[in-house]
Design a protein around this motif. Structure first.
Motif, PDB file in Angstrom:
ATOM      1  N   MET A   1      -4.366 -15.261   2.932  1.00 41.21           N
ATOM      2  CA  MET A   1      -3.667 -13.994   3.038  1.00 41.21           C
ATOM      3  C   MET A   1      -4.647 -12.924   3.444  1.00 41.21           C
ATOM      4  O   MET A   1      -5.744 -12.821   2.920  1.00 41.21           O
ATOM      5  CB  MET A   1      -3.011 -13.642   1.697  1.00 41.21           C
ATOM      6  N   ASN A   2      -4.252 -12.077   4.384  1.00 38.85           N
ATOM      7  CA  ASN A   2      -5.133 -11.060   4.915  1.00 38.85           C
ATOM      8  C   ASN A   2      -4.965  -9.706   4.235  1.00 38.85           C
ATOM      9  O   ASN A   2      -5.692  -8.771   4.507  1.00 38.85           O
ATOM     10  CB  ASN A   2      -4.880 -10.876   6.422  1.00 38.85           C
ATOM     11  N   THR A   3      -3.966  -9.573   3.333  1.00 42.90           N
ATOM     12  CA  THR A   3      -3.690  -8.292   2.703  1.00 42.90           C
ATOM     13  C   THR A   3      -4.851  -7.880   1.814  1.00 42.90           C
ATOM     14  O   THR A   3      -5.346  -8.644   1.004  1.00 42.90           O
ATOM     15  CB  THR A   3      -2.414  -8.374   1.850  1.00 42.90           C
ATOM     16  N   ASP A   4      -5.329  -6.649   1.965  1.00 44.46           N
ATOM     17  CA  ASP A   4      -6.359  -6.092   1.112  1.00 44.46           C
ATOM     18  C   ASP A   4      -5.699  -5.640  -0.180  1.00 44.46           C
ATOM     19  O   ASP A   4      -4.852  -4.739  -0.192  1.00 44.46           O
ATOM     20  CB  ASP A   4      -7.025  -4.909   1.813  1.00 44.46           C
ATOM     21  N   VAL A   5      -6.089  -6.252  -1.316  1.00 43.26           N
ATOM     22  CA  VAL A   5      -5.442  -5.962  -2.586  1.00 43.26           C
ATOM     23  C   VAL A   5      -5.552  -4.490  -2.941  1.00 43.26           C
ATOM     24  O   VAL A   5      -4.629  -3.888  -3.470  1.00 43.26           O
ATOM     25  CB  VAL A   5      -6.063  -6.828  -3.714  1.00 43.26           C
ATOM     26  N   ARG A   6      -6.710  -3.876  -2.615  1.00 42.24           N
ATOM     27  CA  ARG A   6      -6.929  -2.482  -2.987  1.00 42.24           C
ATOM     28  C   ARG A   6      -5.993  -1.540  -2.259  1.00 42.24           C
ATOM     29  O   ARG A   6      -5.718  -0.452  -2.727  1.00 42.24           O
ATOM     30  CB  ARG A   6      -8.397  -2.111  -2.689  1.00 42.24           C
ATOM     31  N   THR A   8      -2.864  -2.400  -1.334  1.00 44.80           N
ATOM     32  CA  THR A   8      -1.482  -2.809  -1.555  1.00 44.80           C
ATOM     33  C   THR A   8      -0.764  -1.773  -2.422  1.00 44.80           C
ATOM     34  O   THR A   8      -1.247  -1.430  -3.504  1.00 44.80           O
ATOM     35  CB  THR A   8      -1.427  -4.172  -2.256  1.00 44.80           C
ATOM     36  N   PRO A   9       0.386  -1.280  -1.984  1.00 37.11           N
ATOM     37  CA  PRO A   9       1.132  -0.310  -2.796  1.00 37.11           C
ATOM     38  C   PRO A   9       1.517  -0.894  -4.151  1.00 37.11           C
ATOM     39  O   PRO A   9       1.709  -2.107  -4.289  1.00 37.11           O
ATOM     40  CB  PRO A   9       2.379  -0.033  -1.944  1.00 37.11           C
ATOM     41  N   ILE A  10       1.656  -0.018  -5.146  1.00 33.79           N
ATOM     42  CA  ILE A  10       1.973  -0.476  -6.491  1.00 33.79           C
ATOM     43  C   ILE A  10       3.305  -1.223  -6.518  1.00 33.79           C
ATOM     44  O   ILE A  10       3.451  -2.264  -7.174  1.00 33.79           O
ATOM     45  CB  ILE A  10       2.019   0.715  -7.477  1.00 33.79           C
ATOM     46  N   TRP A  11       4.294  -0.724  -5.764  1.00 33.65           N
ATOM     47  CA  TRP A  11       5.611  -1.368  -5.784  1.00 33.65           C
ATOM     48  C   TRP A  11       5.544  -2.792  -5.230  1.00 33.65           C
ATOM     49  O   TRP A  11       6.234  -3.694  -5.719  1.00 33.65           O
ATOM     50  CB  TRP A  11       6.636  -0.551  -4.990  1.00 33.65           C
ATOM     51  N   LEU A  12       4.646  -2.978  -4.222  1.00 39.28           N
ATOM     52  CA  LEU A  12       4.514  -4.319  -3.654  1.00 39.28           C
ATOM     53  C   LEU A  12       3.763  -5.237  -4.610  1.00 39.28           C
ATOM     54  O   LEU A  12       4.080  -6.430  -4.722  1.00 39.28           O
ATOM     55  CB  LEU A  12       3.801  -4.258  -2.309  1.00 39.28           C
ATOM     56  N   LYS A  13       2.772  -4.676  -5.332  1.00 43.84           N
ATOM     57  CA  LYS A  13       2.075  -5.476  -6.343  1.00 43.84           C
ATOM     58  C   LYS A  13       3.053  -5.988  -7.395  1.00 43.84           C
ATOM     59  O   LYS A  13       2.978  -7.129  -7.841  1.00 43.84           O
ATOM     60  CB  LYS A  13       0.986  -4.635  -7.018  1.00 43.84           C
ATOM     61  N   LEU A 287      -4.023 -15.025 -13.413  1.00 44.05           N
ATOM     62  CA  LEU A 287      -3.320 -15.094 -14.689  1.00 44.05           C
ATOM     63  C   LEU A 287      -2.965 -13.702 -15.192  1.00 44.05           C
ATOM     64  O   LEU A 287      -1.944 -13.492 -15.832  1.00 44.05           O
ATOM     65  CB  LEU A 287      -4.183 -15.814 -15.731  1.00 44.05           C
ATOM     66  N   LYS A 288      -3.811 -12.733 -14.876  1.00 43.02           N
ATOM     67  CA  LYS A 288      -3.530 -11.353 -15.264  1.00 43.02           C
ATOM     68  C   LYS A 288      -2.578 -10.665 -14.302  1.00 43.02           C
ATOM     69  O   LYS A 288      -2.141  -9.543 -14.536  1.00 43.02           O
ATOM     70  CB  LYS A 288      -4.849 -10.558 -15.306  1.00 43.02           C
ATOM     71  N   GLY A 289      -2.306 -11.336 -13.177  1.00 45.18           N
ATOM     72  CA  GLY A 289      -1.414 -10.747 -12.184  1.00 45.18           C
ATOM     73  C   GLY A 289      -2.104  -9.766 -11.269  1.00 45.18           C
ATOM     74  O   GLY A 289      -1.458  -8.946 -10.623  1.00 45.18           O
ATOM     75  N   ASP A 290      -3.472  -9.815 -11.205  1.00 49.75           N
ATOM     76  CA  ASP A 290      -4.211  -8.843 -10.418  1.00 49.75           C
ATOM     77  C   ASP A 290      -4.422  -9.254  -8.975  1.00 49.75           C
ATOM     78  O   ASP A 290      -4.903  -8.470  -8.162  1.00 49.75           O
ATOM     79  CB  ASP A 290      -5.588  -8.608 -11.045  1.00 49.75           C
ATOM     80  N   LEU A 291      -4.122 -10.498  -8.644  1.00 51.16           N
ATOM     81  CA  LEU A 291      -4.355 -10.972  -7.296  1.00 51.16           C
ATOM     82  C   LEU A 291      -3.043 -11.318  -6.625  1.00 51.16           C
ATOM     83  O   LEU A 291      -2.104 -11.756  -7.275  1.00 51.16           O
ATOM     84  CB  LEU A 291      -5.258 -12.207  -7.289  1.00 51.16           C
ATOM     85  N   PRO A 292      -2.981 -11.162  -5.293  1.00 49.72           N
ATOM     86  CA  PRO A 292      -1.796 -11.584  -4.550  1.00 49.72           C
ATOM     87  C   PRO A 292      -1.779 -13.088  -4.474  1.00 49.72           C
ATOM     88  O   PRO A 292      -2.718 -13.764  -4.903  1.00 49.72           O
ATOM     89  CB  PRO A 292      -2.006 -10.947  -3.176  1.00 49.72           C
ATOM     90  N   PRO A 293      -0.731 -13.686  -3.929  1.00 47.12           N
ATOM     91  CA  PRO A 293      -0.625 -15.138  -3.825  1.00 47.12           C
ATOM     92  C   PRO A 293      -1.751 -15.744  -3.018  1.00 47.12           C
ATOM     93  O   PRO A 293      -2.345 -15.088  -2.152  1.00 47.12           O
ATOM     94  CB  PRO A 293       0.718 -15.348  -3.108  1.00 47.12           C
ATOM     95  N   VAL A 294      -2.083 -16.990  -3.328  1.00 48.24           N
ATOM     96  CA  VAL A 294      -3.070 -17.737  -2.558  1.00 48.24           C
ATOM     97  C   VAL A 294      -2.534 -17.960  -1.155  1.00 48.24           C
ATOM     98  O   VAL A 294      -1.377 -18.338  -0.967  1.00 48.24           O
ATOM     99  CB  VAL A 294      -3.351 -19.098  -3.218  1.00 48.24           C
ATOM    100  N   SER A 295      -3.338 -17.737  -0.137  1.00 45.88           N
ATOM    101  CA  SER A 295      -2.882 -17.962   1.234  1.00 45.88           C
ATOM    102  C   SER A 295      -2.749 -19.445   1.459  1.00 45.88           C
ATOM    103  O   SER A 295      -3.506 -20.247   0.926  1.00 45.88           O
ATOM    104  CB  SER A 295      -3.870 -17.373   2.237  1.00 45.88           C
ATOM    105  N   GLN A 296      -1.767 -19.808   2.289  1.00 48.03           N
ATOM    106  CA  GLN A 296      -1.496 -21.222   2.550  1.00 48.03           C
ATOM    107  C   GLN A 296      -2.292 -21.672   3.772  1.00 48.03           C
ATOM    108  O   GLN A 296      -2.417 -20.957   4.729  1.00 48.03           O
ATOM    109  CB  GLN A 296      -0.001 -21.412   2.819  1.00 48.03           C
TER     110      GLN A 296
END
Length: 296
Positions: A1-6, A8-13, A287-296
């Protein structure tokens, strides 16, 4: 996944949190499956209508799946990409049809399954939409949504357990289901179908196996499909023997024959997945929900 977590909007998180994704993706996919099953039941004897409904629900489910991957999960849905699909579908079809045929051959040797006649080839047509619906829609729900999302969150082994148990016990909703059948399907099919996904990281092999098993079971050998329906197929059989060999009212999936063969095939694929490093381990951040999904 190419999305930069920092960035990412809160609603999308929030939408990308595993439990939320399971609900947002799993619910409409499950409704597609439920509508397809209900339509099949209401339109028995009308295979053309059934085929149209099945293809419509499959197209809608894929549209939902791909759209969700791109716009919510922010990943490219390589697990359903067409590149290399033909090879994986071919292997899945061979495994599914081959395993069921081997089960019947064993029963024939034991004198449990006897061929007493042949029906017209047209008897094989009604099973087509049923196999398509189960193969595509159930795999999108249980492997594409449930297994994949839980695996990204809690790792492959937890995902294998959760998806297998859920897949098996959902079959208790079928009219002639048995607890033994649900447990057997959890192990034999749950492991095999999830392992096929882990080895390829795509859904095509598990979809093809699922379709081929159901179609061979019903259209060719006139078997009961998971305690749900028993339509006449190409072969007219007489099946008589103990339930641990025939599966009883649930069908061959509840037999020791299918359990041993399919579980063995699943374990072989699982070992291959381990050796090739396809096992996903849970991440503390995930596990804490801080990361987006693993890229496939």
């Amino acid at each position: 996944m190419n999305t930069d977590v920092r960035s990412t909007p809160i609603w999308l998180k929030l939408l990308q949190y595993p439990l939320v994704r399971l609900a947002l993706l799993g619910t409409p996919l499950f409704y597609c499956l439920g509508f397809s099953n209900a339509f099949m039941e209401e339109n028995k004897g009308h295979p053309i209508n059934q085929a149209i409904a099945a293809m419509s629900m499959i197209a809608l489910a894929f549209w939902i799946y791909v759209g969700f991957a791109r716009y919510i999960e922010r990943r490219e849905p390589t697990d359903v990409s067409l590149r290399g699909m033909g090879r994986e579908v071919g292997i899945g079809l061979l495994i599914g049809a081959g395993l069921y045929t081997c089960c019947v051959l064993i029963l024939m040797i034991l004198g449990v399954y006897k061929i007493v006649g042949i029906n017209p080839v047209s008897a094989m047509l009604p099973a087509v939409p049923l196999a398509l619906s189960a193969g595509f829609l159930e795999e999108l729900v249980f492997r594409g949504a449930l297994f994949r999302i839980v695996e990204e969150w809690l790792g492959s082994w937890v995902a294998l357990l959760v998806s297998s148990v859920t897949f098996g016990f959902v079959h208790l909703m079928n009219p002639d289901a048995t607890l033994t059948g649900a447990i057997f399907i959890s192990v034999e099919a749950g492991i095999l179908l999830a392992a096929a996904y882990m080895v390829t990281r795509r859904l095509w092999m598990s979809i093809a196996f699922h379709m081929a098993w159901n179609y061979t079971q019903s259209a060719v050998f006139s078997g009961i499909v998971s305690g749900s329906f028993n339509e006449a197929g190409l072969i007219k059989p007489v099946i008589a023997g103990p339930e641990y060999l025939t599966g009883g009212s649930f069908g061959l999936e509840a037999s020791l024959t299918a359990f041993l063969l399919c579980t063995t095939a699943g374990v072989v694929l699982l070992v291959k997945a381990v050796r090739e490093g396809r096992i996903v381990r849970p991440s503390l951040a995930r596990l804490k929900g801080d990361l987006p999904p693993v890229s496939q």
